[in-house]
Motif scaffolding. Structure first.
Motif, short mmCIF file in Angstrom:
data_model
loop_
_atom_site.label_atom_id
_atom_site.label_comp_id
_atom_site.label_asym_id
_atom_site.label_seq_id
_atom_site.Cartn_x
_atom_site.Cartn_y
_atom_site.Cartn_z
N ALA A 174 0.83 -1.20 0.00
CA ALA A 174 0.00 0.00 0.00
C ALA A 174 0.86 1.26 0.00
O ALA A 174 0.59 2.21 -0.74
CB ALA A 174 -0.93 0.00 1.21
N GLU A 175 1.91 1.27 0.82
CA GLU A 175 2.78 2.44 0.87
C GLU A 175 3.55 2.61 -0.43
O GLU A 175 3.73 3.73 -0.92
CB GLU A 175 3.77 2.31 2.04
N ILE A 176 4.01 1.51 -1.02
CA ILE A 176 4.72 1.58 -2.29
C ILE A 176 3.78 2.06 -3.39
O ILE A 176 4.16 2.88 -4.25
CB ILE A 176 5.34 0.22 -2.64
N HIS A 177 2.55 1.57 -3.40
CA HIS A 177 1.57 2.01 -4.40
C HIS A 177 1.35 3.52 -4.30
O HIS A 177 1.33 4.23 -5.32
CB HIS A 177 0.24 1.28 -4.18
N GLU A 178 1.17 4.02 -3.09
CA GLU A 178 0.95 5.45 -2.90
C GLU A 178 2.14 6.25 -3.41
O GLU A 178 1.98 7.30 -4.05
CB GLU A 178 0.70 5.76 -1.42
N TYR A 179 3.34 5.77 -3.14
CA TYR A 179 4.54 6.48 -3.58
C TYR A 179 4.62 6.50 -5.10
O TYR A 179 4.94 7.54 -5.71
CB TYR A 179 5.78 5.81 -3.00
N ILE A 180 4.34 5.38 -5.74
CA ILE A 180 4.39 5.32 -7.20
C ILE A 180 3.37 6.27 -7.81
O ILE A 180 3.67 7.01 -8.75
CB ILE A 180 4.15 3.87 -7.68
N LEU A 181 2.16 6.27 -7.28
CA LEU A 181 1.11 7.14 -7.82
C LEU A 181 1.44 8.61 -7.61
O LEU A 181 1.04 9.46 -8.41
CB LEU A 181 -0.23 6.80 -7.17
N ARG A 182 2.17 8.93 -6.56
CA ARG A 182 2.55 10.33 -6.30
C ARG A 182 3.69 10.79 -7.18
O ARG A 182 3.78 11.97 -7.51
CB ARG A 182 2.96 10.53 -4.83
N ASN A 183 4.57 9.88 -7.55
CA ASN A 183 5.82 10.28 -8.19
C ASN A 183 6.03 9.77 -9.60
O ASN A 183 6.98 10.19 -10.26
CB ASN A 183 7.01 9.80 -7.32
N TRP A 184 5.17 8.87 -10.07
CA TRP A 184 5.41 8.31 -11.41
C TRP A 184 5.21 9.37 -12.48
O TRP A 184 5.87 9.38 -13.50
CB TRP A 184 4.46 7.13 -11.64
N ARG A 185 4.29 10.25 -12.25
CA ARG A 185 4.04 11.35 -13.17
C ARG A 185 3.84 12.64 -12.39
O ARG A 185 3.43 12.63 -11.24
CB ARG A 185 2.76 11.08 -14.00
N ILE A 186 4.10 13.79 -13.07
CA ILE A 186 3.81 15.08 -12.46
C ILE A 186 2.31 15.21 -12.26
O ILE A 186 1.83 15.64 -11.22
CB ILE A 186 4.34 16.22 -13.34
N VAL A 187 1.53 14.81 -13.29
CA VAL A 187 0.08 14.83 -13.21
C VAL A 187 -0.38 13.46 -12.75
O VAL A 187 0.02 12.43 -13.31
CB VAL A 187 -0.55 15.16 -14.58
N LYS A 188 -1.24 13.40 -11.74
CA LYS A 188 -1.70 12.13 -11.20
C LYS A 188 -2.44 11.34 -12.26
O LYS A 188 -3.31 11.85 -12.95
CB LYS A 188 -2.61 12.35 -9.99
N VAL A 189 -2.10 10.05 -12.39
CA VAL A 189 -2.77 9.20 -13.36
C VAL A 189 -3.93 8.44 -12.75
O VAL A 189 -4.75 7.88 -13.46
CB VAL A 189 -1.78 8.19 -13.99
N ALA A 190 -3.99 8.38 -11.42
CA ALA A 190 -5.06 7.65 -10.76
C ALA A 190 -5.38 8.33 -9.44
O ALA A 190 -4.49 8.59 -8.64
CB ALA A 190 -4.65 6.20 -10.53
N THR A 191 -6.66 8.61 -9.22
CA THR A 191 -7.07 9.28 -7.99
C THR A 191 -8.06 8.45 -7.18
O THR A 191 -8.00 8.43 -5.97
CB THR A 191 -7.70 10.65 -8.32
N THR A 192 -8.97 7.75 -7.85
CA THR A 192 -9.94 6.93 -7.13
C THR A 192 -9.38 5.55 -6.86
O THR A 192 -8.38 5.13 -7.45
CB THR A 192 -11.25 6.81 -7.92
N LYS A 193 -10.05 4.82 -5.96
CA LYS A 193 -9.62 3.46 -5.63
C LYS A 193 -9.68 2.55 -6.86
O LYS A 193 -8.78 1.74 -7.09
CB LYS A 193 -10.50 2.90 -4.52
N ALA A 194 -10.75 2.70 -7.68
CA ALA A 194 -10.88 1.87 -8.88
C ALA A 194 -9.79 2.18 -9.88
O ALA A 194 -9.23 1.28 -10.52
CB ALA A 194 -12.26 2.10 -9.51
#
Length: 287
Positions: free
Chosen positions: A115-135
């Protein structure tokens, strides 16, 4: 306690051990706890908040965090950062672990680590967030895995992925477009002799009018005019009306109608009428 626990206690593994390889080598030297040793430490932390017991539980599972973090190496992020985020998840798991559930800590902690790794990837993989909802987050990681096998998705493949993940085909296509896109630097980034790359940067064609001197002076004059008008309008009110407006609208902690009614020995409705009349006078004076 057993020999393994004594070794963990005496290992003195530092938080930073230099290079990434040195860290991995160090955590791999920490002995793995037996089920009995693990439970004894978990009980000590749960019942007595024994921080040394919690530390030993964390140390003995750092190698597992490295193993999980390596599974996310395809996102272009430093392995050391993934490990660091995974370690945070491990510590959260140790804090919440219940030794009475009769499950090993490693099985419980894997969900917190990921879960922590997922959050980090979603925060840093792109400047613009690619995923915001749980789905969207679920689709992001599952689609990344699917694209490794399928490459560019055809319509049939989109339908297959959508059916497997339980989402609409349009959702899969939207996420694929996000994954296929690239961040663009705002400032010019010349690439060799390619001068066109400078012109393609947003800084070359997007105007920033936030610091326009004329607008700044005009806005400042207007703000000062509004403040002066407000002071003059307040000065034109009678003392009771001015006090009601200040305590109802300008004070940091707003006063209720009933509190003002008690203060002036009138009804709350009378205070409301005085407030309404005062606000009308203020609006008229500042118009």
């Amino acid at each position: 306690m057993g020999t393994a626990l004594a070794t963990v206690r005496m290992s003195g593994l530092p938080l930073r051990v230099g290079s990434e390889d040195a860290y991995i080598q160090a955590v791999n030297q920490v002995p793995v706890l037996s089920a009995a040793e693990e439970r004894e430490l978990a009980v000590a932390y749960r019942d007595s908040q024994d921080l040394d017991a919690a530390r030993q539980l964390v140390l003995s599972h750092l190698r597992f965090v490295v193993h999980v973090a390596r599974g996310y190496s395809g996102y272009g992020l430093p392995l050391s950062d993934l490990i660091q985020e995974g370690n945070i998840g491990l510590m959260k798991a140790v804090k919440r672990f219940d030794p009475e559930v009769k499950v090993r800590l490693v099985s419980f902690a894997v969900h917190w680590i990921r879960a922590e790794i997922h959050e980090y990837i979603l925060r840093n993989w792109r400047i613009v967030k690619v995923a915001t909802t749980k789905a969207q987050r679920k689709l992001f990681f599952n689609l990344r895995s699917s694209k490794k096998r399928l490459g560019w998705l055809s319509r049939d493949e989109v339908n297959t992925v959508a059916r497997d993940l339980g989402v609409k085909p349009e959702t899969v296509m939207d996420m694929e477009s996000r994954l296929s896109g690239h961040d663009v630097s705002f400032d010019p980034q010349p690439d060799g002799d390619d001068e066109d790359s400078v012109l393609r940067a947003p800084a070359a064609y997007l105007q920033d009018s936030r610091q326009d001197p004329a607008q700044a002076v005009e806005q400042g004059d207007w703000d000062r005019h509004q403040v002066n008008s407000l002071h003059e309008a307040l000065a034109g009110l009678d003392e009771r009306s001015r006090d009601i407006v200040q305590r109802r609208w300008l004070a940091e902690h707003k006063t209720t109608l009933q509190e003002l009614a008690d203060c002036y020995s009138v009804s709350a409705e009378r205070v409301r009428q005085l407030e309404k009349n005062a606000m009308q006078k203020l609006r008229a004076a500042m118009a």
